[in-house]
Design an enzyme around this catalytic site. Structure first.
Site, PDB file in Angstrom:
ATOM      1  N   LYS A 143       0.841  -1.149   0.124  1.00 21.18           N
ATOM      2  CA  LYS A 143      -0.010  -0.154  -0.176  1.00 21.18           C
ATOM      3  C   LYS A 143       1.010   1.258  -0.174  1.00 21.18           C
ATOM      4  O   LYS A 143       2.016   1.267   0.523  1.00 21.18           O
ATOM      5  CB  LYS A 143      -0.870   0.075   1.467  1.00 21.18           C
ATOM      6  CG  LYS A 143      -1.905  -0.825   1.251  1.00 21.18           C
ATOM      7  CD  LYS A 143      -2.744  -0.755   2.706  1.00 21.18           C
ATOM      8  CE  LYS A 143      -3.670  -1.915   2.753  1.00 21.18           C
ATOM      9  NZ  LYS A 143      -5.024  -1.708   1.715  1.00 21.18           N
ATOM     10  N   ARG A 203     -10.090 -11.653   2.106  1.00 20.96           N
ATOM     11  CA  ARG A 203     -10.941 -12.677   1.264  1.00 20.96           C
ATOM     12  C   ARG A 203     -10.244 -14.191   1.354  1.00 20.96           C
ATOM     13  O   ARG A 203     -11.125 -15.171   1.268  1.00 20.96           O
ATOM     14  CB  ARG A 203     -11.325 -12.447  -0.003  1.00 20.96           C
ATOM     15  CG  ARG A 203     -10.308 -11.973  -0.933  1.00 20.96           C
ATOM     16  CD  ARG A 203     -10.584 -11.357  -2.190  1.00 20.96           C
ATOM     17  NE  ARG A 203     -10.832  -9.818  -1.932  1.00 20.96           N
ATOM     18  CZ  ARG A 203     -11.083  -8.815  -3.023  1.00 20.96           C
ATOM     19  NH1 ARG A 203     -11.170  -9.339  -4.125  1.00 20.96           N
ATOM     20  NH2 ARG A 203     -11.102  -7.668  -2.557  1.00 20.96           N
TER      21      ARG A 203
HETATM   22  N1  BES Z   1      -8.005  -3.623   4.577  1.00 22.14           N
HETATM   23  C1  BES Z   1      -8.264  -3.509   3.257  1.00 22.14           C
HETATM   24  C2  BES Z   1      -9.485  -2.827   2.895  1.00 22.14           C
HETATM   25  C3  BES Z   1      -9.779  -1.295   3.671  1.00 22.14           C
HETATM   26  C4  BES Z   1      -9.464  -0.244   3.043  1.00 22.14           C
HETATM   27  C5  BES Z   1     -10.130  -1.394   4.770  1.00 22.14           C
HETATM   28  C6  BES Z   1      -9.485   0.912   3.668  1.00 22.14           C
HETATM   29  C7  BES Z   1     -10.232   0.008   5.732  1.00 22.14           C
HETATM   30  C8  BES Z   1     -10.061   1.044   4.985  1.00 22.14           C
HETATM   31  C9  BES Z   1      -8.060  -4.509   2.326  1.00 22.14           C
HETATM   32  O1  BES Z   1      -7.363  -5.683   2.539  1.00 22.14           O
HETATM   33  C10 BES Z   1      -7.672  -4.251   1.184  1.00 22.14           C
HETATM   34  O2  BES Z   1      -6.723  -3.969   0.960  1.00 22.14           O
HETATM   35  N2  BES Z   1      -8.445  -4.249  -0.012  1.00 22.14           N
HETATM   36  C11 BES Z   1      -8.175  -3.801  -1.477  1.00 22.14           C
HETATM   37  C12 BES Z   1      -8.684  -4.744  -2.321  1.00 22.14           C
HETATM   38  C13 BES Z   1      -8.101  -4.575  -3.912  1.00 22.14           C
HETATM   39  C14 BES Z   1      -6.576  -5.017  -3.768  1.00 22.14           C
HETATM   40  C15 BES Z   1      -8.892  -5.479  -4.584  1.00 22.14           C
HETATM   41  C16 BES Z   1      -8.843  -2.507  -1.765  1.00 22.14           C
HETATM   42  O3  BES Z   1      -9.854  -2.178  -1.024  1.00 22.14           O
HETATM   43  O4  BES Z   1      -8.101  -1.589  -2.219  1.00 22.14           O
HETATM   44 MN    MN Z   2      -5.366  -5.569   2.037  1.00 17.80          MN
END
Ligand code: BES
Ligand code: MN
Ligand code: ZN
Length: 500
Positions: free
Chosen positions: A276, A350
């Site tokens: 990230k 997931r």
């Molecule tokens: N934990 C994150 C989602 C999240 C984002 C929670 C902001 C709380 C606040 C999750 O693991 C994630 O990174 N999701 C990705 C999925 C994508 C790679 C398909 C996302 O939402 O960007």
């Molecule tokens: Mn994630």
């Protein structure tokens, strides 16, 4: 380290709030046309002001709008030296404020009362449960990591005025709900260097065992042996090894139904190799909010002896990039045998949830509810305060309705059939992400559906926005972990206990 922050002590008030020797008395105000209207419950206080309290509060600037707090000295009219008038907003169609308005106002009052020793609140007369919950949530503080506390201490004791015949029982339930939310907030607010899978599992085990719940913890060796490829894959990049925690509350002698809860327990989400951006990554300390909520809810069900069997299945892992981390291109063999091609290591939730859902399904539950901070797309679609509710049509709608009734906002979202094909993989049974970014919340729900036993009523609650609050406090919502969706889960368990 200091212990847990002490909670505000709640009691049912005895006698009139006008003669209570408290340090402050809380009354509600309603917004009307221009001047505020005194909410029900403050009759003796108003009488002590010769019926002129609303007019006096108007002079002090009160309008009755939600979250407004106006303080005036009482100068001997009533025994308490300070009057705190808290806005409830507009009354509902029936002329009375709703439960969430009371909960929220009580939370605002709780925050305004910090530093106070003893208060008496008339909001309990409108809705005792909501007033009690609002007090416990609004007075929540987390000072474990501050050398000199956190400013003023929370209000030490609040007496709630009530005319309910079963006031003590109603208050006991409200205190249990408030305590559950505070427990989950403590978990979420504990930083990721101190709350990693082994510690999270240990703390959950200690709390659950104290509530008489059966606990099973699988460590990384046991997980690998049993074939939990999702949890092992996501967890392998961290030196802090993954866990799977199972809490089982039997539901008394004659449980009405068997409910499986599943919650995402990523103790920190860097994104892994698909790392990230740095900005805002710290918020990923809250990526175990779903886990915290289902753990606290299971303990709550046991504390209140709900006639529903509840088993929480909680996968815990830290998603880190390292030489041992899983990579884009890896294929994981999930618990139960399905294979998943990892195209993005940041879609890790997931993967651990798939394992947990399959394991939970083995118990043949009547319902399955899973909750997770799963997608940024949830925040884009519904904002920071409304959870996305997906799953099997009928049960999803029931859960979404109960989310709104509980005051934790939720909205039903679809899982369109055509999205499954977007998860087709070049090499495995399915991929963990699609090539496009559209409908990311629904894609994640579609992925999870592949692991839910056929015909089982289930719901997926995406709480990415509502689980963690970064802005200024409002109502009973303090900074940091919110405890969402505990009140929704509790409402669902109660509904199942009553109606099957
Ligand atoms: N934990 C994150 C989602 C999240 C984002 C929670 C902001 C709380 C606040 C999750 O693991 C994630 O990174 N999701 C990705 C999925 C994508 C790679 C398909 C996302 O939402 O960007
Ligand atoms: Mn994630
Ligand atoms: Zn995550």
């Amino acid at each position: 380290m200091k212990g847990r922050d002490v909670s505000t002590e709640l009691n049912i008030a005895s006698g009139s709030p006008a003669t209570s020797e408290a340090d402050a008395v809380v009354v509600g105000t309603l917004s009307g046309e221009g001047a505020p209207v005194l909410a029900p419950g403050a009759e003796e206080i108003d009488a002590a002001f010769d019926g002129g309290l609303a007019a006096l509060l108007a002079v002090a600037g009160a309008t009755g709008k939600a979250d407004e707090v106006v303080k005036i000295p009482t100068r001997g009219t009533v025994a308490a030296p300070l009057l705190v008038a808290v806005g409830l907003g507009k009354p509902g169609a029936d002329g009375a404020p709703g439960a969430e308005q009371v909960r929220r106002a009580s939370g605002s009052a709780a925050r305004a009362l910090s530093g106070t020793g003893h208060a008496v609140s008339t909001l309990g007369r409108i809705d005792l449960a909501a007033a009690g919950e609002g007090m416990l949530l609004g007075s929540y503080t987390f000072t474990e990591y501050r050398s000199n506390g956190n400013g003023k201490a929370p209000v030490a004791r609040v007496d709630l005025v009530s005319d309910d015949a079963d006031a003590e029982a109603v208050l006991r339930t409200a205190v249990a709900v408030g305590t559950a939310v505070r427990t989950a907030r403590d978990f979420v607010n504990t930083p990721p260097n101190d709350l990693f899978p082994a510690v999270f599992a240990d703390r959950a085990k200690a709390l659950a065992e104290a509530a008489g719940i059966t606990v099973e913890v699988l460590d990384d060796t046991a997980l690998a042996e049993a074939g939990f490829g999702g949890v092992v894959g996501v967890g392998q990049g961290s030196s802090r090894k993954p866990r799977l925690v199972r809490l089982s509350y039997a539901g008394g002698a004659t449980p009405r139904a068997k409910v499986a809860l599943v919650g995402k327990g990523i103790t920190f989400d860097t994104g892994g190799i698909s790392i990230k951006p740095a900005a805002g990554m710290d918020a990923m300390t809250s990526d175990m909010s779903g886990a915290a909520a289902v753990i606290a809810t299971t303990i709550l069900a046991a504390t209140l002896e709900l006639p529903v069997a509840v088993t929480a299945t909680v996968p815990m892992a830290e998603n880190m990039p390292s030489d041992t981390a899983y990579r884009p291109g890896d294929v994981l063999r999930m618990y139960g045998g399905k294979t998943v091609e990892v195209l993005n290591t940041d879609a890790e939730g997931r993967l651990i949830l798939a394992d947990a859902i399959v394991r939970a399904g083995e118990d043949a539950p009547d319902y399955l509810i899973e909750t997770s901070t799963l997608t940024g797309a949830q925040q884009v679609a519904l904002g920071l305060r409304t959870m996305g509710v997906m799953g099997s049509d009928e049960f999803r709608d029931r859960v979404a309705d109960l989310a709104r009734e509980s005051g934790e906002d939720g909205w039903a979202m679809p899982l369109p059939e055509h999205m499954r094909a977007e998860l087709d993989s070049r090499v495995a049974d399915l991929a963990n992400v699609t090539g496009a970014r559209w409908g990311g919340m629904l894609v994640a729900g579609t992925f999870l559906r592949e692991f839910v036993p056929e015909g089982l009523p289930w719901a997926h609650l995406d709480i990415a926005g509502p689980a963690f609050h970064s802005g200024a406090p409002y109502g009973y919502t303090t900074k940091g972990g919110t405890g969402v969706p505990i009140r929704t889960l509790f409402a669902v368990l109660r509904d199942i206990a009553a109606n099957g």
